[in-house]
Design a protein around this motif. Structure first.
Motif, mmCIF file in Angstrom:
data_model
loop_
_atom_site.group_PDB
_atom_site.id
_atom_site.type_symbol
_atom_site.label_atom_id
_atom_site.label_comp_id
_atom_site.label_asym_id
_atom_site.label_seq_id
_atom_site.Cartn_x
_atom_site.Cartn_y
_atom_site.Cartn_z
ATOM 1 N N GLY A 128 -14.155 -22.721 -46.924
ATOM 2 C CA GLY A 128 -14.492 -23.869 -46.088
ATOM 3 C C GLY A 128 -14.948 -23.356 -44.747
ATOM 4 O O GLY A 128 -15.086 -22.135 -44.554
ATOM 5 N N SER A 129 -15.164 -24.262 -43.799
ATOM 6 C CA SER A 129 -15.632 -23.823 -42.484
ATOM 7 C C SER A 129 -14.551 -23.030 -41.761
ATOM 8 O O SER A 129 -14.861 -22.153 -40.955
ATOM 9 C CB SER A 129 -16.070 -25.034 -41.649
ATOM 10 O OG SER A 129 -15.001 -25.934 -41.521
ATOM 11 N N LEU A 157 -12.013 -17.588 -47.454
ATOM 12 C CA LEU A 157 -13.442 -17.259 -47.394
ATOM 13 C C LEU A 157 -14.156 -18.245 -46.487
ATOM 14 O O LEU A 157 -13.863 -19.445 -46.519
ATOM 15 C CB LEU A 157 -14.039 -17.330 -48.799
ATOM 16 C CG LEU A 157 -13.319 -16.479 -49.865
ATOM 17 C CD1 LEU A 157 -13.711 -16.935 -51.266
ATOM 18 C CD2 LEU A 157 -13.650 -15.010 -49.657
ATOM 19 N N SER A 158 -15.089 -17.713 -45.708
ATOM 20 C CA SER A 158 -15.813 -18.561 -44.763
ATOM 21 C C SER A 158 -17.131 -19.033 -45.365
ATOM 22 O O SER A 158 -17.908 -18.223 -45.884
ATOM 23 C CB SER A 158 -16.093 -17.786 -43.481
ATOM 24 O OG SER A 158 -17.073 -18.474 -42.709
ATOM 25 N N ASP A 162 -19.316 -15.724 -45.802
ATOM 26 C CA ASP A 162 -19.146 -15.253 -47.182
ATOM 27 C C ASP A 162 -20.093 -15.941 -48.164
ATOM 28 O O ASP A 162 -20.054 -15.655 -49.367
ATOM 29 C CB ASP A 162 -17.691 -15.451 -47.628
ATOM 30 C CG ASP A 162 -16.742 -14.557 -46.843
ATOM 31 O OD1 ASP A 162 -16.976 -13.338 -46.824
ATOM 32 O OD2 ASP A 162 -15.793 -15.079 -46.230
ATOM 33 N N PHE A 163 -20.905 -16.838 -47.659
ATOM 34 C CA PHE A 163 -21.911 -17.510 -48.492
ATOM 35 C C PHE A 163 -23.239 -17.497 -47.739
ATOM 36 O O PHE A 163 -23.266 -17.633 -46.520
ATOM 37 C CB PHE A 163 -21.530 -18.982 -48.736
ATOM 38 C CG PHE A 163 -20.288 -19.177 -49.556
ATOM 39 C CD1 PHE A 163 -20.372 -19.422 -50.924
ATOM 40 C CD2 PHE A 163 -19.033 -19.116 -48.968
ATOM 41 C CE1 PHE A 163 -19.233 -19.614 -51.683
ATOM 42 C CE2 PHE A 163 -17.876 -19.301 -49.720
ATOM 43 C CZ PHE A 163 -17.983 -19.541 -51.074
ATOM 44 N N GLU A 164 -24.331 -17.365 -48.487
ATOM 45 C CA GLU A 164 -25.658 -17.542 -47.887
ATOM 46 C C GLU A 164 -26.046 -18.995 -48.040
ATOM 47 O O GLU A 164 -25.976 -19.546 -49.166
ATOM 48 C CB GLU A 164 -26.682 -16.659 -48.612
ATOM 49 C CG GLU A 164 -26.679 -15.225 -48.096
ATOM 50 C CD GLU A 164 -27.643 -14.346 -48.875
ATOM 51 O OE1 GLU A 164 -27.525 -13.114 -48.722
ATOM 52 O OE2 GLU A 164 -28.476 -14.883 -49.646
ATOM 53 N N LYS A 170 -21.530 -14.386 -51.327
ATOM 54 C CA LYS A 170 -21.662 -12.957 -50.994
ATOM 55 C C LYS A 170 -20.419 -12.561 -50.204
ATOM 56 O O LYS A 170 -20.440 -12.482 -48.975
ATOM 57 C CB LYS A 170 -22.917 -12.721 -50.127
ATOM 58 C CG LYS A 170 -24.248 -13.056 -50.804
ATOM 59 C CD LYS A 170 -24.841 -11.821 -51.467
ATOM 60 C CE LYS A 170 -26.078 -12.112 -52.276
ATOM 61 N NZ LYS A 170 -27.284 -12.342 -51.488
ATOM 62 N N PRO A 171 -19.302 -12.329 -50.915
ATOM 63 C CA PRO A 171 -18.031 -12.097 -50.206
ATOM 64 C C PRO A 171 -18.018 -10.793 -49.416
ATOM 65 O O PRO A 171 -18.525 -9.779 -49.888
ATOM 66 C CB PRO A 171 -17.005 -12.049 -51.348
ATOM 67 C CG PRO A 171 -17.792 -11.649 -52.550
ATOM 68 C CD PRO A 171 -19.158 -12.207 -52.373
#
Ligand SMILES: Cc1cc2nc3c(=O)[nH]c(=O)nc-3n(C[C@H](O)[C@H](O)[C@H](O)COP(=O)(O)O)c2cc1C
Length: 197
Positions: A128-129, A157-158, A162-164, A170-171
């Motif tokens: 999440g954010s 995970l951000s 961690d994401f495009e 993309k961790p």
């Protein structure tokens, strides 16, 4: 059955082998375009390399669960959901933050079983954010009522790093050690609680 009988399986040849635990990696979101399958597969890849348990992805969407109380109670997916949970010794929840909490789909899935959750252990990987931390804090409270023991280590995970574009996972490398430590705790507690059931 005694403690040692539960811990070990005797084969017909009289050999003794350890019984592997069954750990379900539960995808908490069901919406079209969700990213949870990417995160779940990543966790499963890390877990499978350990060889210490049988890990499987459990996708709530596969069960077509009725909204609690609105179906007949005889839907095959409802029975299948309970049977799947009963076959598991522990859980890793893939948790996404919706309005500072868990998804409605996950809450409904949690409510759609009772005894099948009891006296098992769970860990979390969330996003999440703010790493999905608020959703997991809510989930921990719910799991207390279902007698699920929640472990401490919690990889977050951000959505930004961690994401495009918030969609392609993309961790960052740094999460790897946390996932392994979380799995260590889930396995230890799942094994301990198996003796209680
Ligand atoms: C209804 C809704 C509410 C959301 N609320 C939050 C929120 O409160 N905090 C947050 O960090 N992200 C929030 N998000 C963003 C989600 O965390 C993000 O879209 C994530 O990819 C959702 O997981 P999924 O792709 O597996 O469905 C929200 C998304 C939706 C659809």
């Amino acid at each position: 059955m005694g403690f040692l009988d539960r811990l070990f399986n005797k084969t017909t040849e009289g050999e003794i082998k350890m019984t592997k635990l069954n750990i379900g990696i539960i995808l908490g979101s069901t919406r079209q375009g969700r990213v949870s399958p990417q995160v779940g597969e990543w966790v499963k890849g890390i877990a499978d390399k350990r060889g210490d348990a049988n890990y499987e992805i459990v996708d709530i969407a596969d069960f077509n669960l009725p909204f609690l109380g609105e179906g007949t109670g005889t839907e095959p997916g409802l029975a299948a959901w309970n049977e799947k949970l009963a076959s598991l010794d522990g859980f890793v929840f893939i948790v996404q933050e919706y309005n500072h909490s868990i998804t409605g789909a996950l809450k409904n899935a949690l409510d759609s079983a009772r005894d099948a959750w009891y006296n098992k252990a769970a860990g979390f990987v969330s996003y999440g954010s703010t790493g999905g931390a608020r959703a997991v804090e809510h989930l921990r409270g719910i799991l207390g009522e279902l007698l699920v023991a929640d472990v401490r280590v919690h990889p977050t995970l951000s959505l930004f790093t961690d994401f495009e574009n918030g969609s392609v996972f993309k961790p960052a490398e740094l999460h790897l050690d946390n996932v392994k430590a979380m799995l260590d705790q889930v396995n230890a507690w799942s094994g301990a609680l198996k003796n209680l059931r």
